[in-house]
Motif scaffolding. Structure first.
Motif, mmCIF file in Angstrom:
data_model
loop_
_atom_site.group_PDB
_atom_site.id
_atom_site.type_symbol
_atom_site.label_atom_id
_atom_site.label_comp_id
_atom_site.label_asym_id
_atom_site.label_seq_id
_atom_site.Cartn_x
_atom_site.Cartn_y
_atom_site.Cartn_z
ATOM 1 N N ARG A 20 -12.043 -34.851 1.684
ATOM 2 C CA ARG A 20 -11.576 -34.063 2.823
ATOM 3 C C ARG A 20 -11.144 -34.899 4.025
ATOM 4 N N MET A 76 -24.634 -30.816 3.610
ATOM 5 C CA MET A 76 -24.110 -30.259 2.362
ATOM 6 C C MET A 76 -24.641 -28.861 2.126
ATOM 7 N N ARG A 77 -25.875 -28.585 2.559
ATOM 8 C CA ARG A 77 -26.423 -27.227 2.441
ATOM 9 C C ARG A 77 -25.755 -26.282 3.435
ATOM 10 N N ARG A 133 -22.842 -26.555 4.753
ATOM 11 C CA ARG A 133 -21.438 -26.383 4.410
ATOM 12 C C ARG A 133 -21.205 -25.204 3.480
ATOM 13 N N GLU A 134 -22.218 -24.831 2.701
ATOM 14 C CA GLU A 134 -22.080 -23.726 1.755
ATOM 15 C C GLU A 134 -22.529 -22.386 2.319
ATOM 16 N N LEU A 135 -23.031 -22.360 3.553
ATOM 17 C CA LEU A 135 -23.497 -21.113 4.139
ATOM 18 C C LEU A 135 -22.312 -20.238 4.558
ATOM 19 N N PRO A 136 -22.486 -18.903 4.537
ATOM 20 C CA PRO A 136 -21.349 -18.012 4.843
ATOM 21 C C PRO A 136 -20.744 -18.216 6.222
ATOM 22 N N GLU A 142 -18.515 -21.307 6.142
ATOM 23 C CA GLU A 142 -17.284 -21.063 5.394
ATOM 24 C C GLU A 142 -16.323 -20.193 6.192
ATOM 25 N N SER A 189 -12.553 -21.150 7.383
ATOM 26 C CA SER A 189 -11.411 -20.279 7.091
ATOM 27 C C SER A 189 -10.629 -19.909 8.341
#
Length: 361
Positions: free
Chosen positions: A119, A249-250, A252-255, A258, A262
């Motif tokens: 990225r 990293m944890r 980064r995956e949370l709603p 994200e 977006s």
């Protein structure tokens, strides 16, 4: 900061052990800061050769002299004064080192966790310029300050050296970037494997024992506080970086994160506004655990008489005084108890903060 204050407030209300440890650490810090204004009868290096190896609470005192409430060492130095000044030395080394190491580890770990290996895009010209700029930054920011400290330089000279290091590095990056962009092949952008680079750097860093580096430093340069601080900072950041990377990293995956991605938020805003506030709790735990480790390391180095200047009062150097007289038990017991209580308080503080974070998940 609001999250940190919330954690401290809840644990203060619910955990007596946490409250006790925080009170102890606060009291010790206040005493260390207020030393110049405390009504101490003796300074840390004042000699009372008439009362060497006086036991604690001894009543052998001359009428015109104050008592040594916690005893004296082999040169008649007051143990109470040395305990308090030793606390200041311990915190003067451990707090700046852990603060700078935590900052470095937080930034590197968060960036590696956010960008991964694909990225982070940058032009080849900028990457080459950045790598070349590390040369003057290392020379003027690390090597030259260490040499200046050996010659007793003042604070202004260190500040000017730091400004010169940063200024030259930035100027070199700007000039080289403009020059290198004249070549078409260097204009192209490529992915920088930030995560892979960080992991490899941590592996190289942790493969060399810290004590070996300190011994090398003590062999090639006189022991100074600045040199030891720089060395410890450059070796203590890895634990915080690992933790920040895993947490990033944890996150980064949370709603919510994200959703922020977006919406097209910049990486700077993603890090500072959405990630760092959630990283502060785990980093605080790593900070307090690392602080406890630094206190023990500083006392160990002082005991071995390596890496720390001999003109600094230290708990470890006080404990080393038992070598000359094994009957002087207070030279081990008193600084040993204070050091143990300080480390225990830091570990207790870390435990309750970590417990809160785990329950919150």
């Amino acid at each position: 900061m609001k999250n940190l204050w919330h954690i401290l407030q809840l644990q203060w209300q619910s955990a007596p052990a946490f409250r006790l440890s925080l009170l102890y650490l606060t009291l010790l810090t206040v005493l260390a800061l207020a030393l110049p204004w405390l009504p101490l009868a003796y300074g840390p290096n004042d000699l009372d050769l008439d009362q060497i190896y006086q036991a604690p609470f001894g009543w052998k005192a001359e009428a015109d002299k104050p008592r040594h409430w916690l005893g004296t060492d082999g040169l008649g130095r007051d143990v109470l004064a040395n305990i308090l000044y030793g606390a200041r030395t311990a915190f003067a080394i451990s707090l700046p080192v852990m603060a700078m190491a935590s900052l470095i580890g937080l930034l590197l770990g968060a960036m590696a966790g956010l960008f991964g290996n694909q990225r982070l895009q940058m032009s080849r010209a900028f990457l080459i310029a950045l790598l070349i700029s590390l040369v003057p930054l290392s020379y003027y920011g690390i090597y030259l300050p260490i040499q200046l400290s050996n010659y007793g330089a003042n604070t202004v000279e260190f500040i000017l050296t730091g400004m010169l290091a940063i200024g030259l590095s930035l100027l070199l990056v700007l000039v080289l970037r403009v020059f290198l962009r004249q070549f078409p092949v260097l204009k192209e952008k490529s992915a920088l494997p930030a995560d892979e680079l960080l992991l490899r750097l941590i592996e190289v860093q942790t493969s060399i024992p810290r004590l070996v580096l300190i011994l090398v430093l003590a062999a090639v340069a006189p022991p100074t506080l600045l040199a030891l601080t720089v060395l410890l900072t450059l070796t203590f950041w890895t634990g915080t970086a690992r933790l920040a990377r895993a947490e990033m990293m944890r996150i980064r995956e949370l709603p919510f994160f994200e959703a922020a991605i977006s919406l097209g938020y910049t990486p700077k805003r993603l890090l500072m506004r959405h990630a760092v506030p959630h990283l502060m709790g785990p980093v605080l735990v790593a900070f307090s655990f690392g602080l406890a480790g630094l206190l023990m390391l500083e006392s160990t180095l002082s005991f071995l008489n390596i890496g720390v200047s001999t003109d600094l009062v230290s708990w470890g150097r006080m404990i080393a005084g038992i070598r000359a007289n094994t009957a002087a038990w207070w030279l081990v017991a008193i600084p040993g108890v204070v050091l143990s209580l300080t480390v225990l308080a830091l570990q207790t503080f870390s435990y309750y903060v970590l417990q809160f974070l785990q329950n919150k998940k």
